[in-house]
Scaffold this motif. Sequence first.
Motif, PDB file in Angstrom:
ATOM      1  N   THR A 162       0.846  -1.191   0.000  1.00 35.55           N
ATOM      2  CA  THR A 162       0.000   0.000   0.000  1.00 35.55           C
ATOM      3  C   THR A 162       0.883   1.243   0.000  1.00 35.55           C
ATOM      4  O   THR A 162       1.754   1.385   0.862  1.00 35.55           O
ATOM      5  N   GLU A 163       0.621   2.110  -0.967  1.00 38.73           N
ATOM      6  CA  GLU A 163       1.401   3.346  -1.058  1.00 38.73           C
ATOM      7  C   GLU A 163       0.676   4.529  -0.419  1.00 38.73           C
ATOM      8  O   GLU A 163       1.305   5.368   0.220  1.00 38.73           O
ATOM      9  N   GLU A 164      -0.645   4.592  -0.582  1.00 40.22           N
ATOM     10  CA  GLU A 164      -1.388   5.727  -0.031  1.00 40.22           C
ATOM     11  C   GLU A 164      -2.797   5.286   0.337  1.00 40.22           C
ATOM     12  O   GLU A 164      -3.506   4.692  -0.475  1.00 40.22           O
ATOM     13  N   PHE A 165      -3.185   5.558   1.582  1.00 40.44           N
ATOM     14  CA  PHE A 165      -4.522   5.210   2.062  1.00 40.44           C
ATOM     15  C   PHE A 165      -4.930   6.308   3.038  1.00 40.44           C
ATOM     16  O   PHE A 165      -4.357   6.424   4.120  1.00 40.44           O
ATOM     17  N   THR A 166      -5.886   7.136   2.659  1.00 41.10           N
ATOM     18  CA  THR A 166      -6.299   8.263   3.496  1.00 41.10           C
ATOM     19  C   THR A 166      -7.801   8.206   3.749  1.00 41.10           C
ATOM     20  O   THR A 166      -8.570   7.758   2.899  1.00 41.10           O
ATOM     21  N   LEU A 167      -8.173   8.683   4.931  1.00 40.20           N
ATOM     22  CA  LEU A 167      -9.583   8.755   5.316  1.00 40.20           C
ATOM     23  C   LEU A 167      -9.872  10.150   5.846  1.00 40.20           C
ATOM     24  O   LEU A 167      -9.189  10.623   6.763  1.00 40.20           O
ATOM     25  N   THR A 168     -10.852  10.784   5.266  1.00 36.37           N
ATOM     26  CA  THR A 168     -11.222  12.143   5.641  1.00 36.37           C
ATOM     27  C   THR A 168     -12.687  12.171   6.049  1.00 36.37           C
ATOM     28  O   THR A 168     -13.544  11.618   5.345  1.00 36.37           O
ATOM     29  N   TYR A 169     -12.964  12.801   7.192  1.00 33.66           N
ATOM     30  CA  TYR A 169     -14.332  12.896   7.716  1.00 33.66           C
ATOM     31  C   TYR A 169     -14.662  14.374   7.914  1.00 33.66           C
ATOM     32  O   TYR A 169     -13.943  15.104   8.596  1.00 33.66           O
ATOM     33  N   ASP A 170     -15.780  14.777   7.338  1.00 33.51           N
ATOM     34  CA  ASP A 170     -16.239  16.165   7.382  1.00 33.51           C
ATOM     35  C   ASP A 170     -17.567  16.177   8.147  1.00 33.51           C
ATOM     36  O   ASP A 170     -18.575  15.679   7.650  1.00 33.51           O
ATOM     37  N   LEU A 171     -17.549  16.722   9.381  1.00 32.40           N
ATOM     38  CA  LEU A 171     -18.717  16.659  10.262  1.00 32.40           C
ATOM     39  C   LEU A 171     -19.135  18.054  10.713  1.00 32.40           C
ATOM     40  O   LEU A 171     -18.309  18.976  10.744  1.00 32.40           O
ATOM     41  N   PRO A 172     -20.414  18.176  11.120  1.00 28.55           N
ATOM     42  CA  PRO A 172     -20.814  19.429  11.778  1.00 28.55           C
ATOM     43  C   PRO A 172     -19.922  19.680  12.992  1.00 28.55           C
ATOM     44  O   PRO A 172     -19.549  18.737  13.712  1.00 28.55           O
TER      45      PRO A 172
END
Length: 617
Positions: A162-172
């Motif tokens: 795995t070279e790149e694994f990102t998780l982004t969460y946009d919440l109130p």
Amino acid sequence: MRPTLLALLLGALLHGPARANDDGTDRSITLLREAQHIVVQKDGSFVATTEHLTRLNDQRALQSSGQRSYSFNATHELLDIVEAYTEKPDGRRIAVTPEQIKLQQEPAYRGAPMFQDMQVKVVIFSDTGIGDKLYVKTRRTRKTALFEGHFADVSSPYFMPTEEFTLTYDLPQDMPLYVEADGFAARAPHSAGGRTVYRWDYTPSPNARPEAGSVAYWDYGRHLVVSTMKDYATLAKAYDSKAAPAAVVTPEISAKAQDITAGIEDERARAIAINEWVRKNIRYVAVYIGNGGVVPHSADSVLANRYGDCKDHTALMEALLRAVGIESTPVLIPANQAFRLSPVASLGVFNHAINYIPSLDLYLDSTADSVAGGFLPDNELGKQVLLTRSGVLARTPASQHNGVRNRYQVTIDADGGASFTFTRRDLGSYAEPVRYNHARWREEDRKRIIEELLKGAGMQGSGSIELGQLDGSAPEYSYSYSGKAENLTYLPGTVGITAVTGLETVIGGGLWGFAAENKRTQPFVCHRADFEEQADYRFPSGATLLAMPDDVTIDGPLLHYRARYERRDSGIRITRSLKLEKAGGPSCTVDDFNGAQADVRRIVRDLRAQFILQKKS
């Protein structure tokens, strides 16, 4: 005579080092980039956009990755394939056309109209070859939150480079976010316009090969858990608000409960009778918790349709029990090899639902069609669970009554052939699975079973099997084999005969977790063992027992083993027993493993022991 389990045990000891060089990573495919971006609303609904880019490295990848499947719940979700293509090494892109995106019914739910909302989109790539890159961009729109006003997500790394694994969460901004991160590096949250954006990046590192019999990767591996729920009591309340209305006692439910329990006065016996009726009459259709919904169908509809998933079984059980005055609660449980709960409340490893009766301290799983009421499947023992009615974290029993008692009688002929009888008694939780299996044998299975057992030991012969009582679910089940082996050994002469104690020896299997690896770095499953085997060998006239193994006594921290060898008139009696039970549940540590190795080797040596027989011409 049947060395199957012993062969597995010895093979693991002999070949462990080769497996130890394999870290479990699938190098046929490389994950170049996965980027998940999830925008969560105040009510818990969300839109998740994911970009997934992989490279095919060898022929295996061509066979396994030419298409990609995405499951979704059509009632609650929309799944769009925004873009997909094959990128050739020279930079050309071959787009996946709409005709190459197939909408299908989930195979597991065909023939089960209650679950027709479970669907799958299959993306079929064109002209794939080694070195190609496959790209898919999806957008999943969750229209109705799994739990109103809450959001949770769980991620683990892929077992591939795995070279790149990102998780982004946009919440109130006013929605709290609780996090457990292992192997994922956080970036500083960014707030603007009443919202906060969080991001985690996976830190690539070598995978730890999942060892044979180890606990679930979840218990020791890297993962990211995010949740807006402050504790498990919050999760329990959210689940119960959806599940409780399904367990209403209707006239139909009441009538069926009274019919099932007619003439049964004891409360525990009534509860088990209800479990047994549901187990045997309501077909289980697997829909895992979290896979599209947590709302059971009504107990009435499950009774009428005669099938349902685990949540449906739980609702029906609760209603039937209540109809005869027994209160119960749904239980969320990990029905795999996971023993650890995250400190962050989410469904996480909870993938199954069963029932618990507080007044009886009794857990029941009516979906386990080969497990009798009053017992649990082995993979549900010693588990931390959530009682959804009270919000309490509890634990299932660490072990349960079970055992095997084998008796084996062998009469050796003058030429080395032998006649034999073998009887096995399965006790407690072991009884019903064996009975259940035997009841489903075909006639041809019964006819060839002895021949197959003998072939497995390198012998020719034949025989017959006498099955036990196949009706009912008594906590004891016995069956027997009898027959003739043409070549147990070869006489006259001086021969060594392996001191086998049964056609189906179980002691070797009880050591599996301790012998399947030469070295362990992970906790592993070590189920309770209570095995006794006795074999009586009778020798032909004129034969002399020249030597027999020494007795063995082992009383280790976990393993308790006995082997006794007795000269008898014209023969030898061999008696062996193995007991194993880990306090707290069937999860053993690396220290347990290391501390038992000397004992395991002594036991394995004894299981391979021979007695020496001489018969002159």
